[in-house]
Scaffold this motif. Sequence first.
Motif, PDB file in Angstrom:
ATOM      1  N   MET A 155     -29.331 -43.318  25.983  1.00 37.59           N
ATOM      2  CA  MET A 155     -30.004 -42.356  25.451  1.00 37.59           C
ATOM      3  C   MET A 155     -31.238 -42.789  24.863  1.00 37.59           C
ATOM      4  N   ILE A 156     -31.416 -44.222  25.006  1.00 38.56           N
ATOM      5  CA  ILE A 156     -33.025 -44.327  24.028  1.00 38.56           C
ATOM      6  C   ILE A 156     -33.501 -44.621  25.554  1.00 38.56           C
ATOM      7  N   GLY A 157     -33.654 -44.233  26.768  1.00 40.26           N
ATOM      8  CA  GLY A 157     -34.477 -44.917  28.012  1.00 40.26           C
ATOM      9  C   GLY A 157     -34.048 -46.119  28.687  1.00 40.26           C
ATOM     10  N   LEU A 158     -32.763 -46.843  28.081  1.00 37.12           N
ATOM     11  CA  LEU A 158     -33.151 -48.126  28.641  1.00 37.12           C
ATOM     12  C   LEU A 158     -32.147 -48.181  30.188  1.00 37.12           C
ATOM     13  N   LYS A 159     -32.052 -47.095  30.248  1.00 36.42           N
ATOM     14  CA  LYS A 159     -31.481 -47.634  31.899  1.00 36.42           C
ATOM     15  C   LYS A 159     -30.496 -47.170  31.558  1.00 36.42           C
ATOM     16  N   GLY A 160     -29.477 -47.470  32.708  1.00 35.26           N
ATOM     17  CA  GLY A 160     -27.517 -47.979  32.859  1.00 35.26           C
ATOM     18  C   GLY A 160     -27.132 -46.663  33.395  1.00 35.26           C
ATOM     19  N   LEU A 161     -25.700 -46.868  33.675  1.00 37.12           N
ATOM     20  CA  LEU A 161     -25.356 -45.484  34.215  1.00 37.12           C
ATOM     21  C   LEU A 161     -24.999 -44.402  33.719  1.00 37.12           C
ATOM     22  N   GLY A 162     -25.549 -44.386  32.612  1.00 40.01           N
ATOM     23  CA  GLY A 162     -25.555 -43.479  31.382  1.00 40.01           C
ATOM     24  C   GLY A 162     -26.886 -42.978  32.052  1.00 40.01           C
ATOM     25  N   ASP A 163     -27.595 -43.380  32.368  1.00 44.74           N
ATOM     26  CA  ASP A 163     -28.448 -42.171  32.880  1.00 44.74           C
ATOM     27  C   ASP A 163     -27.851 -41.162  33.885  1.00 44.74           C
ATOM     28  N   PHE A 164     -27.134 -41.766  34.319  1.00 44.63           N
ATOM     29  CA  PHE A 164     -26.905 -40.830  35.654  1.00 44.63           C
ATOM     30  C   PHE A 164     -25.644 -39.957  35.137  1.00 44.63           C
ATOM     31  N   VAL A 165     -25.687 -39.890  33.980  1.00 39.01           N
ATOM     32  CA  VAL A 165     -24.245 -39.330  33.272  1.00 39.01           C
ATOM     33  C   VAL A 165     -25.466 -38.382  32.462  1.00 39.01           C
ATOM     34  N   TYR A 166     -25.285 -38.556  31.489  1.00 34.78           N
ATOM     35  CA  TYR A 166     -27.375 -38.004  30.824  1.00 34.78           C
ATOM     36  C   TYR A 166     -27.733 -37.120  31.714  1.00 34.78           C
ATOM     37  N   GLN A 167     -28.276 -37.532  32.856  1.00 37.26           N
ATOM     38  CA  GLN A 167     -28.761 -36.558  33.364  1.00 37.26           C
ATOM     39  C   GLN A 167     -27.665 -35.158  34.356  1.00 37.26           C
ATOM     40  N   GLY A 168     -26.500 -35.395  33.702  1.00 38.27           N
ATOM     41  CA  GLY A 168     -25.975 -34.569  34.587  1.00 38.27           C
ATOM     42  C   GLY A 168     -24.924 -33.888  33.639  1.00 38.27           C
ATOM     43  N   VAL A 169     -24.758 -34.034  32.512  1.00 36.84           N
ATOM     44  CA  VAL A 169     -24.658 -33.355  31.617  1.00 36.84           C
ATOM     45  C   VAL A 169     -25.441 -32.303  31.260  1.00 36.84           C
ATOM     46  N   ALA A 170     -27.157 -32.781  30.785  1.00 37.33           N
ATOM     47  CA  ALA A 170     -28.174 -32.028  30.981  1.00 37.33           C
ATOM     48  C   ALA A 170     -27.926 -31.309  31.781  1.00 37.33           C
ATOM     49  N   SER A 171     -27.904 -31.329  33.191  1.00 43.16           N
ATOM     50  CA  SER A 171     -28.536 -30.272  34.378  1.00 43.16           C
ATOM     51  C   SER A 171     -27.023 -29.964  34.927  1.00 43.16           C
ATOM     52  N   ASN A 172     -25.869 -30.001  34.183  1.00 42.88           N
ATOM     53  CA  ASN A 172     -24.884 -29.378  34.652  1.00 42.88           C
ATOM     54  C   ASN A 172     -23.878 -29.611  35.690  1.00 42.88           C
ATOM     55  N   ASN A 173     -24.465 -30.620  36.128  1.00 42.62           N
ATOM     56  CA  ASN A 173     -24.550 -31.305  37.485  1.00 42.62           C
ATOM     57  C   ASN A 173     -22.645 -32.454  37.535  1.00 42.62           C
ATOM     58  N   ASN A 174     -22.380 -32.286  38.189  1.00 42.66           N
ATOM     59  CA  ASN A 174     -20.895 -32.662  38.024  1.00 42.66           C
ATOM     60  C   ASN A 174     -20.457 -34.230  39.088  1.00 42.66           C
ATOM     61  N   THR A 175     -21.858 -33.444  39.980  1.00 46.60           N
ATOM     62  CA  THR A 175     -21.721 -34.691  40.999  1.00 46.60           C
ATOM     63  C   THR A 175     -22.852 -35.773  40.074  1.00 46.60           C
ATOM     64  N   LEU A 176     -23.747 -35.712  39.771  1.00 49.26           N
ATOM     65  CA  LEU A 176     -24.501 -36.530  38.318  1.00 49.26           C
ATOM     66  C   LEU A 176     -23.676 -37.129  37.577  1.00 49.26           C
ATOM     67  N   ILE A 177     -22.636 -37.105  37.656  1.00 50.52           N
ATOM     68  CA  ILE A 177     -22.190 -37.500  36.416  1.00 50.52           C
ATOM     69  C   ILE A 177     -20.587 -38.576  36.405  1.00 50.52           C
TER      70      ILE A 177
END
Length: 213
Positions: A155-177
């Motif tokens: 959430m504050i740009g420090l990577k981790g698996l949350g990167d994929f989750v947030y990108q997936g939510v933002a782009s409505n991409n279930n695969t990334l989530i």
Amino acid sequence: MRTLFALYGAALAKDICIHTLYVLVSVAVGFALGLVLGILLSRVPKWSGLILPVLSVFQTIPGLVFIGVLYIWWGGVYPTVIVALSVYAMFPVLKNTYTGILGVEQRYIEAAKGCGMSAFQTLFKVELPLAMPTIIAGLRMAAIYTVSWAVLAAMIGLKGLGDFVYQGVASNNNTLILLGAIPAAILAIVFGAAIDLLQKKVTPRGLKKEVGK
């Protein structure tokens, strides 16, 4: 599947390593703090009536809010995440340490005193070993919770698996989530299993026999 690994394999491996590092460092710091504070509170139970309720209220603050406040103070640096995760990881260990030590039967403490042990020796040779299964159970909770809380680092740009989750939510991409959520779930299972083995190792033989009855 091959296409997914070709596209995200390197980034996923890097984020898994970062996520695991967050968990290991934060849980180690949280365990040390929780153990020390739990021991101190067990020595002065009067303080626990004031301190534990305050800590319980503090624990109800959502991790998102806490990391957000630290981000305002320190910015997007690694200590922001480590401090936030360490504080949350500390609570289960602190409570279980306090409960475990106070749960040691008085007869064992009296026997230790009868053998000429000092208060320090009684704590480290009798009380802590007997309380250790309860303490390690707190460590298990801390590790599993921290795996999920570490997702907030992205959430504050420090990577981790949350990167994929947030990108997936933002782009409505279930695969990334799923690419973020599934490894996080596996990490939680692995940490839980490893700590279960540790708990068996540190449980005194006498307690193992009592549990087996």
